[in-house]
Design an enzyme around this catalytic site. Structure first.
Site, PDB file in Angstrom:
ATOM      1  NE  ARG A  50     -16.714  -7.376  20.686  1.00 27.69           N
ATOM      2  CZ  ARG A  50     -18.146  -8.010  20.826  1.00 27.69           C
ATOM      3  NH1 ARG A  50     -18.698  -8.855  19.720  1.00 27.69           N
ATOM      4  NH2 ARG A  50     -19.079  -7.335  21.571  1.00 27.69           N
ATOM      5  CG  ASP A  52     -15.460  -2.766  11.996  1.00 35.03           C
ATOM      6  OD1 ASP A  52     -15.357  -3.919  11.845  1.00 35.03           O
ATOM      7  OD2 ASP A  52     -16.300  -1.811  11.704  1.00 35.03           O
ATOM      8  CE1 TYR A 110     -10.222   2.501  20.145  1.00 34.91           C
ATOM      9  CE2 TYR A 110     -11.367   2.886  22.020  1.00 34.91           C
ATOM     10  CZ  TYR A 110     -11.162   1.972  21.258  1.00 34.91           C
ATOM     11  OH  TYR A 110     -11.688   0.666  21.141  1.00 34.91           O
ATOM     12  NE  ARG A 197     -14.674   4.814  11.463  1.00 36.68           N
ATOM     13  CZ  ARG A 197     -15.072   4.072  10.761  1.00 36.68           C
ATOM     14  NH1 ARG A 197     -15.425   2.570  11.235  1.00 36.68           N
ATOM     15  NH2 ARG A 197     -15.744   4.271   9.498  1.00 36.68           N
TER      16      ARG A 197
END
Length: 284
Positions: A50, A52, A110, A197
């Site tokens: 998932r 954000d 990522y 992040r």
């Protein structure tokens, strides 16, 4: 009942994230509505990881179960006709027995893109993270290498992370510069909430010269999120790909060729992550 697998691309700029929201637009809801229209029955999807609000996907992988008999073209073209322009199904296939988009995955990849120049972009406002201070990509890459391997990433997880274990296996982190863009490519067996992040924020701080290269190693040892600096914005974050065992017949992203042939979701036969892994849950 048949299980189908889809590869999905989306621009997360105008979504409140992947997961269904009571008071907000979600990728999951848009995809389920489009699939239900084609299947002529309610469809529920499960994804590999998932994301954000504001986070994008180059290739998210999802599965769903259905009684509907449709050819693969219908699951791609038919569903795309019912989707908004910021979500697209890239491919579809019938799942091999036992496949699960989330739990069958060996690794995720990522990409985080930083626009490193004095001025913001008028065209890429939601597609990149802007940093006006000059970044030393070489120092960022050197610092990132301290994170390779199996570690407790408590310093790099959000306080709201629901994963039972902070341990993850980091396969690689590369930081490179392409003209005015600094790109962070990162792969692990799975990710904690905000892990990418938070790592990006630390590397940017080092790249600006505000912390030494050894700071990443020190943060691993501290194991306290409060010491881990600022969480980088979501805009430049992309789920790049998901790696599955060959038995499932899902084409892997070329970047996963760097992983060893015996790469596993587990370490030494033991789970390195809990079954309730966040997997970049609300990755912003």
């Amino acid at each position: 009942m048949v299980r189908m697998v889809l590869g999905v691309e989306y621009d997360g700029s105008d979504f409140f994230g992947w997961q269904w929201q009571k008071n907000g637009r979600s990728v999951q809801l848009e995809l389920e509505k489009a699939l239900s229209a084609v299947a002529n029955e309610p469809i529920t999807v499960q994804c590999a990881g998932r994301t954000d609000s504001g986070v994008h996907a180059l290739e998210q992988v999802v599965h769903f179960d259905t009684h509907a008999e449709r050819d693969l073209r219908a699951w791609v073209m038919g569903v795309n006709c019912n989707l908004p322009p910021d979500v697209r199904v890239l491919w579809a296939k019938v799942a091999v027995d036992g496949f699960n988009a989330r739990y069958s995955a060996i690794a995720r990849f990522y990409r985080y893109i930083i626009l490193n120049r004095p001025m913001k972009s008028a065209l890429l406002r939601s597609q990149v993270t802007w940093c006006y201070s000059p970044l030393d990509a070489e120092k960022m890459h050197e610092a990132a290498q301290h994170l390779i391997g199996s570690h407790d990433f408590s310093t790099f997880r959000a306080q709201a992370c629901q994963s039972k274990s902070p341990c993850r296996i980091m396969h690689f982190i590369d930081v490179s510069r392409e003209q005015d863009r600094v790109i962070i490519d990162i792969s692990a067996n799975a990710f904690l909430h905000h892990m990418v992040r938070n790592i990006a924020g630390v590397l940017m701080t080092i790249g600006m010269g505000k912390q030494p290269v050894e700071w990443t190693r020190e943060l691993l040892e501290i194991k306290k999120r409060a010491c881990g600096g600022v969480t980088a914005p979501p805009f430049g974050l992309y789920l790049g790909g998901v790696y599955y065992p060959e038995v499932y017949g899902i084409e892997k992203h070329p970047i996963f060729s760097r992983l060893p042939d015996n790469c596993s979701r587990f370490e030494h036969g033991k789970p390195a992550i809990a079954e309730s892994v966040c997997g970049e849950v609300q990755a912003g």
